[in-house]
Motif scaffolding. Structure first.
Motif, short mmCIF file in Angstrom:
data_model
loop_
_atom_site.label_atom_id
_atom_site.label_comp_id
_atom_site.label_asym_id
_atom_site.label_seq_id
_atom_site.Cartn_x
_atom_site.Cartn_y
_atom_site.Cartn_z
N VAL A 219 -23.98 37.22 -35.25
CA VAL A 219 -23.09 37.10 -34.10
C VAL A 219 -21.79 36.41 -34.51
O VAL A 219 -20.69 36.82 -34.10
CB VAL A 219 -23.79 36.32 -32.96
CG1 VAL A 219 -22.82 36.09 -31.81
CG2 VAL A 219 -25.02 37.07 -32.47
N PHE A 220 -21.89 35.37 -35.32
CA PHE A 220 -20.70 34.67 -35.80
C PHE A 220 -19.80 35.60 -36.61
O PHE A 220 -18.58 35.63 -36.42
CB PHE A 220 -21.11 33.47 -36.64
CG PHE A 220 -19.96 32.82 -37.37
CD1 PHE A 220 -19.06 32.02 -36.69
CD2 PHE A 220 -19.78 33.02 -38.73
CE1 PHE A 220 -17.98 31.43 -37.36
CE2 PHE A 220 -18.71 32.44 -39.40
CZ PHE A 220 -17.82 31.64 -38.71
N MET A 221 -20.41 36.40 -37.51
CA MET A 221 -19.61 37.31 -38.34
C MET A 221 -19.01 38.44 -37.54
O MET A 221 -18.00 39.02 -37.93
CB MET A 221 -20.47 37.87 -39.48
CG MET A 221 -20.55 36.99 -40.70
SD MET A 221 -18.93 36.52 -41.37
CE MET A 221 -18.24 38.13 -41.78
N ALA A 222 -19.60 38.77 -36.39
CA ALA A 222 -19.00 39.78 -35.52
C ALA A 222 -17.63 39.32 -35.04
O ALA A 222 -16.67 40.11 -34.98
CB ALA A 222 -19.92 40.06 -34.33
N VAL A 223 -17.52 38.04 -34.70
CA VAL A 223 -16.24 37.48 -34.27
C VAL A 223 -15.24 37.50 -35.42
O VAL A 223 -14.07 37.89 -35.26
CB VAL A 223 -16.42 36.04 -33.75
CG1 VAL A 223 -15.08 35.43 -33.37
CG2 VAL A 223 -17.38 36.02 -32.56
N VAL A 224 -15.69 37.10 -36.61
CA VAL A 224 -14.83 37.12 -37.79
C VAL A 224 -14.35 38.54 -38.08
O VAL A 224 -13.18 38.76 -38.43
CB VAL A 224 -15.58 36.55 -39.01
CG1 VAL A 224 -14.73 36.69 -40.28
CG2 VAL A 224 -15.94 35.08 -38.77
N THR A 225 -15.23 39.51 -37.92
CA THR A 225 -14.90 40.91 -38.19
C THR A 225 -13.78 41.40 -37.29
O THR A 225 -12.82 42.05 -37.74
CB THR A 225 -16.15 41.80 -38.01
OG1 THR A 225 -17.15 41.40 -38.96
CG2 THR A 225 -15.81 43.27 -38.21
N VAL A 226 -13.85 41.09 -36.01
CA VAL A 226 -12.81 41.51 -35.07
C VAL A 226 -11.47 40.86 -35.40
O VAL A 226 -10.42 41.49 -35.30
CB VAL A 226 -13.22 41.17 -33.62
CG1 VAL A 226 -12.05 41.35 -32.67
CG2 VAL A 226 -14.37 42.05 -33.17
N LEU A 227 -11.52 39.61 -35.83
CA LEU A 227 -10.29 38.88 -36.10
C LEU A 227 -9.61 39.32 -37.40
O LEU A 227 -8.38 39.28 -37.51
CB LEU A 227 -10.58 37.37 -36.17
CG LEU A 227 -11.02 36.71 -34.86
CD1 LEU A 227 -11.35 35.24 -35.10
CD2 LEU A 227 -9.95 36.85 -33.79
N ILE A 228 -10.37 39.77 -38.38
CA ILE A 228 -9.82 40.04 -39.70
C ILE A 228 -9.55 41.52 -39.95
O ILE A 228 -8.49 41.89 -40.48
CB ILE A 228 -10.74 39.48 -40.80
CG1 ILE A 228 -10.75 37.95 -40.73
CG2 ILE A 228 -10.30 39.95 -42.19
CD1 ILE A 228 -11.59 37.29 -41.79
N LEU A 229 -10.47 42.39 -39.59
CA LEU A 229 -10.30 43.82 -39.91
C LEU A 229 -9.13 44.42 -39.12
O LEU A 229 -9.01 44.19 -37.92
CB LEU A 229 -11.56 44.61 -39.61
CG LEU A 229 -12.81 44.30 -40.42
CD1 LEU A 229 -13.89 45.33 -40.14
CD2 LEU A 229 -12.51 44.24 -41.91
N PRO A 230 -8.26 45.19 -39.78
CA PRO A 230 -7.17 45.87 -39.07
C PRO A 230 -7.66 47.15 -38.42
O PRO A 230 -8.55 47.83 -38.94
CB PRO A 230 -6.17 46.18 -40.18
CG PRO A 230 -7.02 46.36 -41.40
CD PRO A 230 -8.18 45.41 -41.25
#
Length: 356
Positions: A219-230
């Motif tokens: 769940v934490f990495m899901a947030v990171v994914t949205v913030l970083i991936l273009p």
């Protein structure tokens, strides 16, 4: 054939194969273009491939952690289930995981890969944490079916996403690095299980803590994914304007339209896409090879801890001793995909390609 583009000079070079079939592929023809390629690829590697690789590690961990829990007797006793129930739950996950892959991938193309990947991660992370509340066989089976459904589209959506940002002869290595994370997940799963099984907590059993921690990480990495991936190359936050222009131009030179997030105007799967997938014998053979290659890997991922335990190691040590085979497998994969990109070769049939 060469053409000037904003941010560098690009070229399409026709690469002949042994059967005289010509393939269009992007090739940098100037030192400026090569320099830009290195800078762009390095940023994409750290901001896209690295994030997706971590996501895939967590995907593999959340799928196979039940195998490590099965090496202990605590879950069987606490959840009022049997070892056969765990084995059945492992097998039944494939029902939703396999059947829902095409539909999940189609949704990913429709809504955008980065958003769909994040949604899947939140969903499977929540389901993983829910395993801590299992009290009977029915709940366990239901959760495994849901886990398979939510993880189904992750790998093909990630493959599709990377194919829109890397030219074809830079893509193979990145796909291999990404795919190799499943083996790394097996190694990390063993190490994490070993560490968590050492923790003593009065309110939560060790096996419950394992599911809670690993699900929360997804769940934490899901947030990171949205913030970083273009969402698209031309709007990538980590690329300078000239780098973004060059990245888009080289993808348009490599495969027309691949620089856009959606292959069709609305991201829809067309009838032509479906017919091409089911009638092209080369694609069907590739699917068959993928199935044959995936079966033993999946079996090892789920049952390696139990196999090692059967060799005489205790429950915790069984988790630790199952790490090394996955590391060796990942290293072998990385060598093959590097050579594939280096020699611009996707099969062992063609022996006429040479590195530039």
């Amino acid at each position: 054939m060469a053409e000037s583009e904003k941010g560098g000079t690009l070229a399409i070079e026709r690469l002949p194969s042994s059967n005289e079939h010509l393939v269009d592929a992007y090739e940098p023809r100037t030192e400026e273009a090569r320099t830009l390629d290195k800078r762009i690829n390095l940023k994409l590697d750290f901001c896209v491939v690295l994030v997706l690789a971590i996501d895939f590690i967590l995907c593999g961990i959340d799928k196979t952690n039940i195998g490590y829990v099965a090496t202990t007797k605590d879950m069987v006793k606490d959840a009022h289930i049997s070892q056969d129930d765990i084995a059945d739950s492992v097998s039944i996950l494939s029902v939703t995981f396999i059947t829902l892959q095409p539909f999940s991938t189609a949704i990913g193309r429709r809504v955008g890969p980065k958003y769909w990947i994040a949604c899947m991660m939140v969903a499977w992370g929540a389901v993983c944490m829910a395993h801590a509340a299992v009290k009977n066989r029915g709940t366990l089976i239901a959760l495994r079916l849901l886990l398979g459904a939510f993880e189904a589209g992750f790998v093909p959506t990630s493959f599709y996403y990377m194919s829109t940002i890397y030219p074809k002869y830079s893509l193979g290595l990145r796909l291999g690095l990404f795919a190799g994370m499943y083996s790394i997940a097996g190694a990390f799963a063993g190490l994490i299980a070993y560490g968590i099984f050492q923790v003593q907590h009065s309110g939560v059993h060790n096996w419950q803590l394992l599911f809670l921690i690993e699900g929360a990480l997804s769940v934490f990495m899901a947030v990171v994914t949205v913030l970083i991936l273009p969402a698209r190359l031309d709007s990538a936050w980590f690329l300078k304007p000239e780098e973004a222009a060059h990245a888009v131009a080289r993808m348009e030179a490599d495969v027309s339209g691949a620089s856009h997030e959606h292959a069709s105007p609305n991201g829809e799967i067309t009838r032509r896409d479906v017919l091409d997938a089911v009638t092209d014998w080369k694609k069907l053979i590739t699917v068959m090879f993928n199935v044959l290659a995936t079966l033993p890997v999946s079996a090892f991922g789920y049952f390696m801890p139990l196999i090692v335990k059967g060799m005489g190691y205790s429950g915790v040590n069984a988790s630790l001793m199952s790490v090394s085979p996955f590391v060796v497998g990942a290293c072998g994969l990385f060598v093959f995909v590097y050579l594939s990109d280096r020699f611009k070769e996707r099969s062992i049939v063609d022996q006429h390609h040479r590195p530039d």
